[in-house]
Design a protein around this motif. Structure first.
Motif, PDB file in Angstrom:
ATOM      1  N   LYS A  54       1.170  -1.031   0.075  1.00  0.00           N
ATOM      2  CA  LYS A  54      -0.172   0.057   0.549  1.00  0.00           C
ATOM      3  C   LYS A  54       0.856   1.256   0.018  1.00  0.00           C
ATOM      4  O   LYS A  54       0.815   1.944  -0.860  1.00  0.00           O
ATOM      5  N   THR A  55       1.934   1.507   0.511  1.00  0.00           N
ATOM      6  CA  THR A  55       2.926   2.334   0.743  1.00  0.00           C
ATOM      7  C   THR A  55       3.352   2.644  -0.419  1.00  0.00           C
ATOM      8  O   THR A  55       3.469   3.825  -1.266  1.00  0.00           O
ATOM      9  N   LEU A  56       3.904   1.523  -1.108  1.00  0.00           N
ATOM     10  CA  LEU A  56       4.960   1.669  -2.339  1.00  0.00           C
ATOM     11  C   LEU A  56       3.684   2.632  -3.604  1.00  0.00           C
ATOM     12  O   LEU A  56       3.994   3.002  -4.024  1.00  0.00           O
ATOM     13  N   VAL A  57       2.735   1.483  -3.489  1.00  0.00           N
ATOM     14  CA  VAL A  57       1.462   2.224  -4.608  1.00  0.00           C
ATOM     15  C   VAL A  57       1.135   3.566  -4.520  1.00  0.00           C
ATOM     16  O   VAL A  57       1.549   4.730  -5.415  1.00  0.00           O
ATOM     17  N   GLU A  58       1.002   4.270  -3.208  1.00  0.00           N
ATOM     18  CA  GLU A  58       0.494   5.662  -2.333  1.00  0.00           C
ATOM     19  C   GLU A  58       1.591   6.574  -2.824  1.00  0.00           C
ATOM     20  O   GLU A  58       1.507   7.241  -3.544  1.00  0.00           O
TER      21      GLU A  58
END
Length: 337
Positions: A11-15
């Protein structure tokens, strides 16, 4: 099966990638994820996610970017939309932009608004018009062998087309042709009119048949779905597409041709709520690097069409999804007045 830590890091990577467009490394993930884990642990999780096909490593960077499969998992299970304060301001903003005086105006305004708010291409499929009711047909002489054909529907829509004739037709002949059609057309669909006229067309002069046929063709065109697309040019300024001119050319050919895209958008008419196609999920090659977010809209409670946004897979889904959803509600309201 991914554990909570893997979900948080994905989630952090995508955001982060959506936010700045740069491949995301373990240092940035450690800083923004809120997890108290070592860089080695993060790298191991990234390797697992890459093996699962959720992220990839570009040739020019040690960081990772999401794949279409990674975006799909993010949208389905990890996405959180923006806060209610942002959403509360959106309906008021949009409602001031959607006229309700005529369906064409409402639809055009909706496509423009989607593009303006998202900076992507806004798309609307107008309601299917299999039962267009005719009101009046007129022929006006122009210069030489040209005639202006004017068709008016019962709901006030006016269409016109220039017809080239074999010879110069006089005003009386044109009036006779118009009168012949108007005797039968008022309150009828184009299909009804064609059936009624089949018996009588043998009595019409050959020179006027082409005018009759042009009027019939225009009426049939009104019953076909025509997609409205706004803001395609905004995609040209995106870094996601800027270096791939072949892809951009294919994408704009898709916008120009429309029929393939129309079929995809019409799928949303048979489903409730938001539909999201990421990358190859659309089944349309020019959209392999794009996402399509679509929602059905209604007239008097019945689903009649679809609107949506086409942009890169790297889009702020948490912002674009509510914009599409609320615009569909507003268009439904404008068309149901």
């Amino acid at each position: 099966m991914l554990n909570d830590r893997s979900h948080i890091l994905l989630k952090t990577l995508v955001e982060r990638y959506i936010a700045d467009g740069h491949p995301v490394g373990s240092k940035a993930l450690s800083q923004y994820s809120g997890l108290d884990v070592s860089s080695a642990t993060i790298r191991n999780v990234m390797a697992d996610l890459e093996n699962l096909g959720l992220i990839a490593s570009p040739h020019t960077s040690a960081g990772r970017i999401p794949t279409a499969q990674g975006y799909r998992l993010f949208v389905d299970r990890l996405l959180t939309t923006q806060g209610s304060t942002t959403h509360a301001a959106l309906p008021e903003l949009l409602s001031t932009e959607l006229p309700n005086d005529h369906p064409q105006h409402s639809i055009a305004a909706a496509s423009q608004l989607l593009s303006q708010l998202t900076h992507f291409a806004g798309v609307v499929t107008p309601p299917r018009r299999s039962e267009v009711l005719l009101k009046q047909i007129e022929f006006l002489p122009l210069s030489d062998k040209r005639v202006l054909l004017i068709l008016v529907t019962q709901d006030g829509e006016v269409q016109n087309r220039i017809v080239q004739t074999e010879r110069i037709l006089g005003i009386n002949e044109l009036n006779d042709a118009a009168h012949f059609l108007n005797r039968h057309c008022a309150g009828k669909t184009i299909g009804n009119l064609m059936q009624v006229l089949q018996q009588d067309l043998g009595q019409v002069k050959r020179e006027l048949l082409e005018l009759m046929n042009a009027a019939m063709q225009m009426g049939q065109d009104l019953s076909h779905d025509h997609m409205v697309i706004a803001g395609e040019h905004q995609l040209l300024g995106l870094n996601d597409f800027g270096s791939n001119m072949r892809q951009m050319r294919q994408l704009f050919e898709l916008f120009e041709q429309k029929s393939t895209l129309l079929k995809l958008m019409q799928l949303g008419q048979s489903a409730e709520g938001i539909q999201i196609y990421i990358g190859h999920e659309s089944g349309i090659a020019p959209l392999d690097e794009c996402s399509v977010i679509a929602a059905p809209y209604r007239v008097d409670g019945e689903i009649v069409g679809t609107l949506g946004v086409i942009g890169p897979t790297r889009m702020a889904y948490d912002r674009v999804i509510p914009i599409v959803n609320i615009t569909a509600q507003l268009l439904s309201s404008a068309l149901s007045h």
